[in-house]
Design a protein around this motif. Structure first.
Motif, PDB file in Angstrom:
ATOM      1  N   ILE A  57       0.910  -0.847  -0.072  1.00 22.97           N
ATOM      2  CA  ILE A  57      -0.140  -0.111   0.177  1.00 22.97           C
ATOM      3  C   ILE A  57       0.788   1.038   0.398  1.00 22.97           C
ATOM      4  O   ILE A  57       1.745   1.291   0.784  1.00 22.97           O
ATOM      5  CB  ILE A  57      -0.807   0.159   1.356  1.00 22.97           C
ATOM      6  CG1 ILE A  57      -1.999  -1.371   1.370  1.00 22.97           C
ATOM      7  CG2 ILE A  57      -1.237   1.221   1.433  1.00 22.97           C
ATOM      8  CD1 ILE A  57      -2.351  -1.456   2.015  1.00 22.97           C
ATOM      9  N   PRO A  58       0.450   2.966  -0.764  1.00 22.21           N
ATOM     10  CA  PRO A  58       1.875   3.478  -1.305  1.00 22.21           C
ATOM     11  C   PRO A  58       1.606   4.256   0.808  1.00 22.21           C
ATOM     12  O   PRO A  58       0.384   3.874   1.023  1.00 22.21           O
ATOM     13  CB  PRO A  58       0.738   4.266  -1.864  1.00 22.21           C
ATOM     14  CG  PRO A  58      -0.290   3.276  -2.747  1.00 22.21           C
ATOM     15  CD  PRO A  58      -0.412   2.216  -1.921  1.00 22.21           C
ATOM     16  N   ARG A  83      -3.788  10.187   1.592  1.00 21.41           N
ATOM     17  CA  ARG A  83      -4.735   9.501   2.323  1.00 21.41           C
ATOM     18  C   ARG A  83      -5.242   8.412   2.257  1.00 21.41           C
ATOM     19  O   ARG A  83      -4.854   7.622   1.594  1.00 21.41           O
ATOM     20  CB  ARG A  83      -6.108  10.138   1.849  1.00 21.41           C
ATOM     21  CG  ARG A  83      -6.900   9.661   0.988  1.00 21.41           C
ATOM     22  CD  ARG A  83      -8.517   9.565   1.125  1.00 21.41           C
ATOM     23  NE  ARG A  83      -8.170  11.458   0.368  1.00 21.41           N
ATOM     24  CZ  ARG A  83      -9.878  12.118  -0.227  1.00 21.41           C
ATOM     25  NH1 ARG A  83     -11.221  11.124  -0.300  1.00 21.41           N
ATOM     26  NH2 ARG A  83     -10.103  13.174  -0.075  1.00 21.41           N
ATOM     27  N   PRO A  84      -5.875   7.508   3.687  1.00 21.29           N
ATOM     28  CA  PRO A  84      -5.608   6.500   3.363  1.00 21.29           C
ATOM     29  C   PRO A  84      -6.589   5.273   2.771  1.00 21.29           C
ATOM     30  O   PRO A  84      -7.633   6.179   2.288  1.00 21.29           O
ATOM     31  CB  PRO A  84      -6.013   6.106   5.086  1.00 21.29           C
ATOM     32  CG  PRO A  84      -5.821   7.467   5.606  1.00 21.29           C
ATOM     33  CD  PRO A  84      -6.443   8.074   5.140  1.00 21.29           C
TER      34      PRO A  84
END
Length: 142
Positions: free
Chosen positions: A21-22, A26-27
């Motif tokens: 995951i980057p 934002r999440p």
């Protein structure tokens, strides 16, 4: 989970080969939810705008799909899954293909025959060259 979504076992196998995951921005949304949305769209063939709301906004589902398509993530995921399945003995690589029956489409049997054709009530019995295919009778220059 609705019909057609990934089972827990399938998701565990898939989650292990997904890219990290980057860490910026934002999440992200729940990856399983987004992946199920991509899978729903691939299964049904519906337009992206028709992805059900339970998978999140269609724009997000499309953006993840397209980003992974552009950067080559989909082939990498497939390759990793194949390697893992091969190591577990799930894939059978030796396949016997029997081609004794090869059916053509139903419309393939009705091709026109050379020679006799019927157009507008007239019967043509032979091919006639058009003006563009006839040899010119004009003298050669040169």
């Amino acid at each position: 989970m609705s019909r057609g979504d990934l089972t827990d076992t399938q998701w565990e196998r898939l989650e292990a080969v997904l890219p990290p995951i980057p860490k910026m921005g934002r999440p992200p949304r729940d990856r399983r939810q987004v992946f199920d949305g991509i899978w729903w769209r691939a299964r049904t063939g519906s337009p992206w705008r028709d992805v059900p709301e339970r998978y999140g906004p269609w724009e997000t589902v499309y953006a993840v799909f397209r980003r992974w398509q552009i950067d080559g993530t989909w082939p990498r995921i497939l390759k990793k899954l194949q390697v893992k399945a091969d190591a577990d003995g799930i894939i059978e690589w030796e396949v016997s293909v029997d081609s004794t029956v090869c059916r053509a489409h139903q419309h393939a049997a009705g091709a026109r025959k050379k020679g006799l054709t019927i157009r507008a009530g007239r019967v043509r019995t032979a091919w006639r060259p058009s003006r563009t295919t006839m040899v010119s009778a004009a003298p050669a220059v040169g």
